[in-house]
Enzyme design. Structure first.
Site, mmCIF file in Angstrom:
data_model
loop_
_atom_site.group_PDB
_atom_site.id
_atom_site.type_symbol
_atom_site.label_atom_id
_atom_site.label_comp_id
_atom_site.label_asym_id
_atom_site.label_seq_id
_atom_site.Cartn_x
_atom_site.Cartn_y
_atom_site.Cartn_z
ATOM 1 N N ALA A 177 0.799 -1.233 0.000
ATOM 2 C CA ALA A 177 0.000 0.000 0.000
ATOM 3 C C ALA A 177 0.824 1.272 0.000
ATOM 4 C CB ALA A 177 -0.932 0.010 1.216
ATOM 5 N N ASP B 258 6.782 -8.697 4.707
ATOM 6 C CA ASP B 258 6.983 -9.254 3.376
ATOM 7 C C ASP B 258 5.938 -10.351 3.201
ATOM 8 O OD1 ASP B 258 7.779 -10.685 1.131
ATOM 9 O OD2 ASP B 258 9.912 -10.651 1.642
ATOM 10 N N VAL B 259 5.007 -10.164 2.268
ATOM 11 C CA VAL B 259 3.889 -11.105 2.142
ATOM 12 C C VAL B 259 4.335 -12.487 1.693
ATOM 13 C CG1 VAL B 259 2.213 -9.265 1.727
ATOM 14 C CG2 VAL B 259 3.325 -10.397 -0.234
ATOM 15 N N ASN C 178 -3.131 -6.760 -2.763
ATOM 16 C CA ASN C 178 -2.687 -5.909 -3.861
ATOM 17 C C ASN C 178 -1.208 -6.100 -4.200
ATOM 18 O OD1 ASN C 178 -2.642 -3.265 -5.570
ATOM 19 N ND2 ASN C 178 -1.100 -2.932 -3.976
ATOM 20 N N TYR D 284 4.159 -13.128 -14.673
ATOM 21 C CA TYR D 284 3.139 -12.204 -14.172
ATOM 22 C C TYR D 284 1.745 -12.667 -14.577
ATOM 23 C CZ TYR D 284 0.953 -7.624 -13.230
ATOM 24 O OH TYR D 284 0.161 -6.612 -12.767
ATOM 25 N N ALA E 18 0.755 -15.706 -15.260
ATOM 26 C CA ALA E 18 0.411 -16.914 -14.514
ATOM 27 C C ALA E 18 -0.025 -16.575 -13.091
ATOM 28 C CB ALA E 18 1.604 -17.867 -14.494
ATOM 29 N N ALA E 19 0.696 -15.664 -12.452
ATOM 30 C CA ALA E 19 0.349 -15.273 -11.092
ATOM 31 C C ALA E 19 -1.013 -14.590 -11.043
ATOM 32 C CB ALA E 19 1.423 -14.340 -10.524
ATOM 33 N N LYS E 20 -1.241 -13.681 -11.977
ATOM 34 C CA LYS E 20 -2.487 -12.912 -11.951
ATOM 35 C C LYS E 20 -3.691 -13.751 -12.374
ATOM 36 C CE LYS E 20 -0.929 -8.974 -10.446
ATOM 37 N NZ LYS E 20 -1.332 -8.479 -9.104
#
Length: 266
Positions: A30, A82-83, A109, A174, A176-178
């Site tokens: 964020a 760190d997610v 996000n 990107y 693949a992740a999304k």
């Protein structure tokens, strides 16, 4: 005029009522870009916002200050994590629980890009992007899952991308992740339904952020030429949709992937 960027009218900056008052929202990643806009929008509408960041501490504090100093009921707290690190995400949950209690809304996000054609992409390039955008969403949703099943009107909102639907040269990781977030969202929606909580996914198109502004002007022109509305999205337009999905009024929308891309994939 067609193609012209339009800013949010000034009279909409401060809403007449605070539809998110009393709701606690955690936004990952964020401190900048779309995440920053989302956090600011939720705070502007009365929410208590947990502003998560990985390393941009100063920028996160700027977001918090803007929310807390505005003439609204919104409050904000910066929390580092760190997610991709489950231990840090679990520590994040403990910090949030101790300071504000359970959350009502989680906005997954956080995301990164590491663009290379598949021929030049190594395993680290692949895993770094998957770890943040997809595994990070799992880590945070798992850590806060009990909150969504115990509070009223729990919400999970995953930020994906039009690239997850269309693919793009040099962005196999990107994309693949999304696109993975689509299936994750729909499965989660089914599992949360008994608790009256919802899960939805937003797939933005090209949006005016530092990342897009760094694209050479001639390439930006080529991208805009493929968009029926002939412009990029403003961050406020993405944030406004997140704000609605965070509210009680959105309670009958779940398991949806909502496009906001100017007609790019029509």
């Amino acid at each position: 005029m067609r193609g012209e960027q339009r800013e949010r009218p000034a009279e909409l900056d401060l809403p007449a009522r605070q539809p998110l008052a009393g709701r606690t929202c955690l936004v990952t990643g964020a401190s900048r870009g779309i995440g920053r806009g989302i956090a600011s929008e939720l705070g502007r509408h009365g929410a208590t916002v947990i502003v998560n960041y990985r390393s941009s501490e100063a920028a996160a504090h700027e977001v918090v200050d803007a929310i807390t100093e505005a003439d609204t009921e919104g409050m904000a707290h910066p929390v580092q994590a760190d997610v991709t690190d489950r231990n840090e995400v679990n520590a994040l949950r403990e910090t949030v629980q101790d300071s504000v209690g359970p959350i009502n809304v989680l906005v997954n996000n956080a995301g990164i890009t590491c663009d290379r054609t598949l021929a030049n992409m190594d395993h680290d390039d692949w895993h770094r992007v998957i770890d943040v955008s997809l595994h990070g969403a799992f880590n945070c949703t798992k850590a806060f899952y009990d909150d969504f099943t115990s509070v009223e009107d729990g919400r999970v909102i995953n930020i994906s991308s039009v690239i997850g639907k269309q693919g793009n040269v040099g962005q196999a990781n990107y994309a693949a992740a999304k696109s993975g977030l689509f299936g994750f969202t729909r499965s989660l929606a089914l599992e949360l339904a008994d608790a009256g909580a919802t899960a939805n996914c937003i797939a933005p198109g090209f949006t005016v952020t530092e990342m897009v502004e760094a694209i050479p002007d001639e390439i930006q022109d080529e991208i805009r030429a493929d968009i029926p509305l002939d412009r990029f999205a403003n961050v406020s337009e993405i944030a406004g949709l997140v704000r609605y999905l965070s509210s009680e009024e959105s309670g009958y929308i779940t398991g949806e992937v909502i496009d906001i891309n100017g007609g790019l994939d029509l």
